[in-house]
Scaffold this motif. Structure first.
Motif, PDB file in Angstrom:
ATOM      1  N   LEU A  77      17.112 -12.543  12.870  1.00 30.82           N
ATOM      2  CA  LEU A  77      17.600 -12.228  11.524  1.00 30.82           C
ATOM      3  C   LEU A  77      16.338 -12.146  10.553  1.00 30.82           C
ATOM      4  CD1 LEU A  77      20.688 -14.415  11.600  1.00 30.82           C
ATOM      5  CD2 LEU A  77      20.493 -11.786  11.995  1.00 30.82           C
ATOM      6  N   SER A  78      15.284 -12.851  10.867  1.00 30.95           N
ATOM      7  CA  SER A  78      14.095 -13.014   9.936  1.00 30.95           C
ATOM      8  C   SER A  78      13.377 -11.311  10.481  1.00 30.95           C
ATOM      9  CB  SER A  78      13.159 -14.040  10.359  1.00 30.95           C
ATOM     10  OG  SER A  78      12.016 -14.009   9.623  1.00 30.95           O
ATOM     11  N   GLN A  79      13.290 -10.992  11.501  1.00 30.47           N
ATOM     12  CA  GLN A  79      12.714  -9.755  11.590  1.00 30.47           C
ATOM     13  C   GLN A  79      13.528  -8.781  10.903  1.00 30.47           C
ATOM     14  OE1 GLN A  79      12.962  -9.391  16.015  1.00 30.47           O
ATOM     15  NE2 GLN A  79      12.157 -11.654  16.013  1.00 30.47           N
ATOM     16  N   PHE A  80      14.804  -8.597  10.695  1.00 30.25           N
ATOM     17  CA  PHE A  80      15.533  -7.664  10.180  1.00 30.25           C
ATOM     18  C   PHE A  80      15.390  -7.674   8.509  1.00 30.25           C
ATOM     19  CE2 PHE A  80      18.096  -6.639  13.737  1.00 30.25           C
ATOM     20  CZ  PHE A  80      18.609  -5.471  13.363  1.00 30.25           C
ATOM     21  N   LEU A  81      15.073  -8.988   7.913  1.00 26.71           N
ATOM     22  CA  LEU A  81      14.700  -9.301   6.824  1.00 26.71           C
ATOM     23  C   LEU A  81      13.161  -8.827   6.457  1.00 26.71           C
ATOM     24  CD1 LEU A  81      16.215 -12.931   6.155  1.00 26.71           C
ATOM     25  CD2 LEU A  81      17.015 -10.735   4.937  1.00 26.71           C
TER      26      LEU A  81
ATOM     27  N   LEU B 236      16.307  -4.238   0.318  1.00 22.83           N
ATOM     28  CA  LEU B 236      16.416  -5.661   0.896  1.00 22.83           C
ATOM     29  C   LEU B 236      17.911  -5.859   1.190  1.00 22.83           C
ATOM     30  CD1 LEU B 236      15.474  -8.647   1.200  1.00 22.83           C
ATOM     31  CD2 LEU B 236      15.834  -8.913  -1.186  1.00 22.83           C
ATOM     32  N   GLU B 237      18.971  -5.294   0.398  1.00 22.07           N
ATOM     33  CA  GLU B 237      20.163  -5.376   0.649  1.00 22.07           C
ATOM     34  C   GLU B 237      20.783  -4.753   2.071  1.00 22.07           C
ATOM     35  OE1 GLU B 237      18.937  -4.063  -2.034  1.00 22.07           O
ATOM     36  OE2 GLU B 237      19.384  -5.506  -3.680  1.00 22.07           O
ATOM     37  N   ASN B 238      19.905  -3.817   2.566  1.00 21.37           N
ATOM     38  CA  ASN B 238      20.130  -3.362   3.863  1.00 21.37           C
ATOM     39  C   ASN B 238      19.498  -4.019   4.886  1.00 21.37           C
ATOM     40  OD1 ASN B 238      21.349  -1.037   2.933  1.00 21.37           O
ATOM     41  ND2 ASN B 238      19.817   0.565   3.414  1.00 21.37           N
ATOM     42  N   ARG B 239      18.382  -4.551   4.850  1.00 19.20           N
ATOM     43  CA  ARG B 239      17.666  -5.366   5.676  1.00 19.20           C
ATOM     44  C   ARG B 239      18.208  -6.889   5.795  1.00 19.20           C
ATOM     45  NH1 ARG B 239      12.805  -6.752   3.195  1.00 19.20           N
ATOM     46  NH2 ARG B 239      12.968  -5.453   1.420  1.00 19.20           N
ATOM     47  N   ALA B 240      19.086  -7.402   4.414  1.00 19.44           N
ATOM     48  CA  ALA B 240      19.865  -8.594   4.799  1.00 19.44           C
ATOM     49  C   ALA B 240      21.203  -8.205   5.326  1.00 19.44           C
ATOM     50  CB  ALA B 240      20.123  -9.130   3.448  1.00 19.44           C
TER      51      ALA B 240
ATOM     52  N   MET C  33      22.457  -7.696   8.266  1.00 18.54           N
ATOM     53  CA  MET C  33      22.915  -8.164   9.533  1.00 18.54           C
ATOM     54  C   MET C  33      23.150  -9.751   9.193  1.00 18.54           C
ATOM     55  SD  MET C  33      21.168  -8.303  13.082  1.00 18.54           S
ATOM     56  CE  MET C  33      21.924  -8.827  14.517  1.00 18.54           C
ATOM     57  N   LEU C  34      22.219 -10.375   8.483  1.00 16.34           N
ATOM     58  CA  LEU C  34      22.424 -11.882   8.105  1.00 16.34           C
ATOM     59  C   LEU C  34      23.760 -12.189   7.580  1.00 16.34           C
ATOM     60  CD1 LEU C  34      21.562 -14.950   7.603  1.00 16.34           C
ATOM     61  CD2 LEU C  34      20.264 -13.982   5.758  1.00 16.34           C
ATOM     62  N   LEU C  35      23.745 -11.344   6.384  1.00 23.27           N
ATOM     63  CA  LEU C  35      25.132 -11.496   5.808  1.00 23.27           C
ATOM     64  C   LEU C  35      26.346 -11.421   6.574  1.00 23.27           C
ATOM     65  CD1 LEU C  35      24.322  -9.699   2.363  1.00 23.27           C
ATOM     66  CD2 LEU C  35      24.011 -12.142   2.855  1.00 23.27           C
ATOM     67  N   ASP C  36      26.395 -10.367   7.659  1.00 25.52           N
ATOM     68  CA  ASP C  36      27.396  -9.934   8.540  1.00 25.52           C
ATOM     69  C   ASP C  36      27.829 -11.161   9.535  1.00 25.52           C
ATOM     70  OD1 ASP C  36      28.080  -7.476   7.422  1.00 25.52           O
ATOM     71  OD2 ASP C  36      27.126  -6.215   8.964  1.00 25.52           O
ATOM     72  N   VAL C  37      26.560 -11.680   9.951  1.00 25.34           N
ATOM     73  CA  VAL C  37      26.537 -12.797  10.807  1.00 25.34           C
ATOM     74  C   VAL C  37      27.283 -14.092  10.100  1.00 25.34           C
ATOM     75  CG1 VAL C  37      25.180 -14.736  12.068  1.00 25.34           C
ATOM     76  CG2 VAL C  37      24.758 -12.482  12.374  1.00 25.34           C
TER      77      VAL C  37
ATOM     78  N   ILE D 241      19.460 -15.712  -1.282  1.00 30.47           N
ATOM     79  CA  ILE D 241      20.118 -16.800  -1.462  1.00 30.47           C
ATOM     80  C   ILE D 241      21.068 -16.575  -2.410  1.00 30.47           C
ATOM     81  CG2 ILE D 241      20.121 -19.237  -2.752  1.00 30.47           C
ATOM     82  CD1 ILE D 241      17.080 -19.516  -1.681  1.00 30.47           C
ATOM     83  N   GLY D 242      21.120 -15.453  -3.177  1.00 29.72           N
ATOM     84  CA  GLY D 242      22.088 -15.221  -4.207  1.00 29.72           C
ATOM     85  C   GLY D 242      23.034 -14.359  -3.414  1.00 29.72           C
ATOM     86  N   MET D 243      22.832 -13.510  -2.311  1.00 30.79           N
ATOM     87  CA  MET D 243      23.765 -12.930  -1.735  1.00 30.79           C
ATOM     88  C   MET D 243      24.543 -13.834  -0.788  1.00 30.79           C
ATOM     89  SD  MET D 243      21.130  -9.827  -0.309  1.00 30.79           S
ATOM     90  CE  MET D 243      20.163  -9.046  -1.236  1.00 30.79           C
ATOM     91  N   LEU D 244      23.936 -14.895  -0.335  1.00 37.73           N
ATOM     92  CA  LEU D 244      24.720 -16.032   0.655  1.00 37.73           C
ATOM     93  C   LEU D 244      25.665 -16.708  -0.139  1.00 37.73           C
ATOM     94  CD1 LEU D 244      21.634 -17.124   2.617  1.00 37.73           C
ATOM     95  CD2 LEU D 244      23.348 -15.904   3.600  1.00 37.73           C
TER      96      LEU D 244
END
Length: 414
Positions: free
Chosen positions: A178-182, A197-201, A203-207, A244-247
């Motif tokens: 997930l860090s690699q995607f970021l 950044l929205e796209n790179r994040a 996968m993390l947000l989907d998880v 962090i704001g997205m999470l």
């Protein structure tokens, strides 16, 4: 200095941590037969649980049986028996605190001698100079593999709750998948998972969404995030602030801040970029900036060994202090602090000039201490790093043989 170290912390899920001291995740690489927790891990976590922490976070548990950070990694997938995890959770709660399972996929950070798959957002390998051959060459994940991996995280989280764990921590730091995607350095995709950044994040947000939907509202969900990758052009503090704001709207209870990766191991005090040397100590300077804007409580991990330092971190606005190595040397350190005492020993420093080798030796030293604690023995922090590294390499060779056999058997049975 007013201390909140031993005050409770209420989280979004309704869970209440007994104090502000957490045992941060350290990769134990101590799985028994079948890549399952066994008596060693039970003994280790029972010792830590009785040492006074409010929260124990396990070393990373793998969501994909064919993608392990090391050959003795624990796997919790749909096929794993639940009973050993039930025992692990009980051991971790023996002192009355909470235990969360860190869940992870290594992505491209998989040894070249390991069977299975080496995936990444893009076909960009780990660059360790002359040591680069230690890692496999990754292939870029397909959309289907990304979606399947998201589901794997949710399955592992759901089964962790069934086993009696109090929460999970999604590992999105230290250069894992997930860090690699970021990372804009590693993620070179041009589809919906790359670019901005929205796209790179994504996968993390989907998880996180999938995990939150798979567990009960009272089950804690945390994320471990790099405050920075400590590489020029990589994921930085401003990126961390935005993520962090997205999470925040997704029901996340806590964000743990760390930093670095295998390429720039700031988490062990050795960043590749010398200009970050002052910043990386405890990652506190970066955390001070992030805490002023964070809508979520933050946990800070990295180098904390003394109560005075822990109190200074809490005074900065951080909600939880995380310790790793300090608890591998002194498992009852929180109880000592409560009694007005400090640790009387520290791990022998590794001063080798080869940063990659020094990082590996440092991790081997920590695992050597954890194994001693698991057996009920006293830690021996003066062990020479070369001796610890050689012993670790022998253990990992044996574990690799067992993992190969187990994985081949599991594949045939599938």
């Amino acid at each position: 200095m007013t201390s909140e170290l031993f005050s409770p912390l209420s989280l979004h899920s309704g869970q209440v941590l007994g104090n502000r001291i957490a045992k941060a995740a350290m990769e134990e690489n101590m799985a028994g037969d079948g890549q399952l927790p066994d008596r060693e891990l039970f003994g280790l976590y029972r010792r830590w649980a009785e040492g006074g922490t409010g929260l124990l976070i396990t070393g990373n548990v793998m969501v994909h049986a064919e993608a392990l950070t090391g050959p003795a990694g624990v796997v919790l997938d749909q096929a794993a028996p639940l009973e050993p995890f039930v025992e692990w959770a009980k051991a971790g709660k023996a002192g009355g605190g909470a235990i969360w399972m860190q869940i992870n996929h290594p992505g491209r950070q998989i040894g070249s001698d390991m069977p299975g798959v080496v995936w990444g957002p893009s076909a960009v390998g780990v660059d360790l100079g002359k040591h680069s051959g230690r890692f496999g060459r990754p292939v870029a994940m397909t959309a289907g593999q990304i979606e399947e991996t998201v589901t794997r995280y949710a399955v592992t989280a759901q089964r962790a709750e069934q086993a009696g764990f109090d929460g999970v921590e999604v590992h999105a730091a230290h250069g894992y998948l997930l860090s690699q995607f970021l990372s804009p350095l590693v993620n070179q995709r041009t589809d919906q998972w790359g670019g901005s950044l929205e796209n790179r994040a994504r996968m993390l947000l989907d998880v996180v969404r999938a995990v939150r939907a798979a567990v009960s509202p009272s089950f804690a969900v945390a994320v471990k995030l790099n405050s920075a990758d400590f590489q020029r052009g990589g994921f930085d503090a401003d990126d961390a602030r935005q993520v962090i704001g997205m999470l925040a709207p997704l029901g996340v209870d806590l964000v743990e801040l760390s930093g670095g990766s295998y390429e720039s191991p700031a988490m062990s005090g050795r960043p590749a970029d010398a200009r970050t040397q002052a910043r990386e100590a405890y990652f506190l300077d970066l955390a001070k900036d992030l805490v002023t804007t964070s809508p979520l409580p933050l946990m800070l991990t990295g180098g904390i060994t003394r109560r005075e330092t822990a109190e200074r971190v809490l005074d900065s606005g951080v909600a939880v202090i995380g310790m790793g190595t300090a608890l591998a040397v002194t498992p009852d350190l929180p109880e000592r602090w409560r009694a007005g005492r400090e640790a009387d020993r520290q791990l022998r420093p590794v001063t080798w000039s080869d940063k990659a080798l020094a990082s590996a030796a440092g991790m081997a030293q920590v695992r050597h201490q954890m194994r001693r604690i698991a057996r009920g023995s006293r830690p021996t922090p003066g062990t020479h790093p070369a001796i610890a590294l050689l012993a670790e390499q022998r253990k990992q060779r044996g574990a690799l043989r067992r993992y190969r056999t187990w994985l081949n058997t599991a594949r045939r049975a599938a």
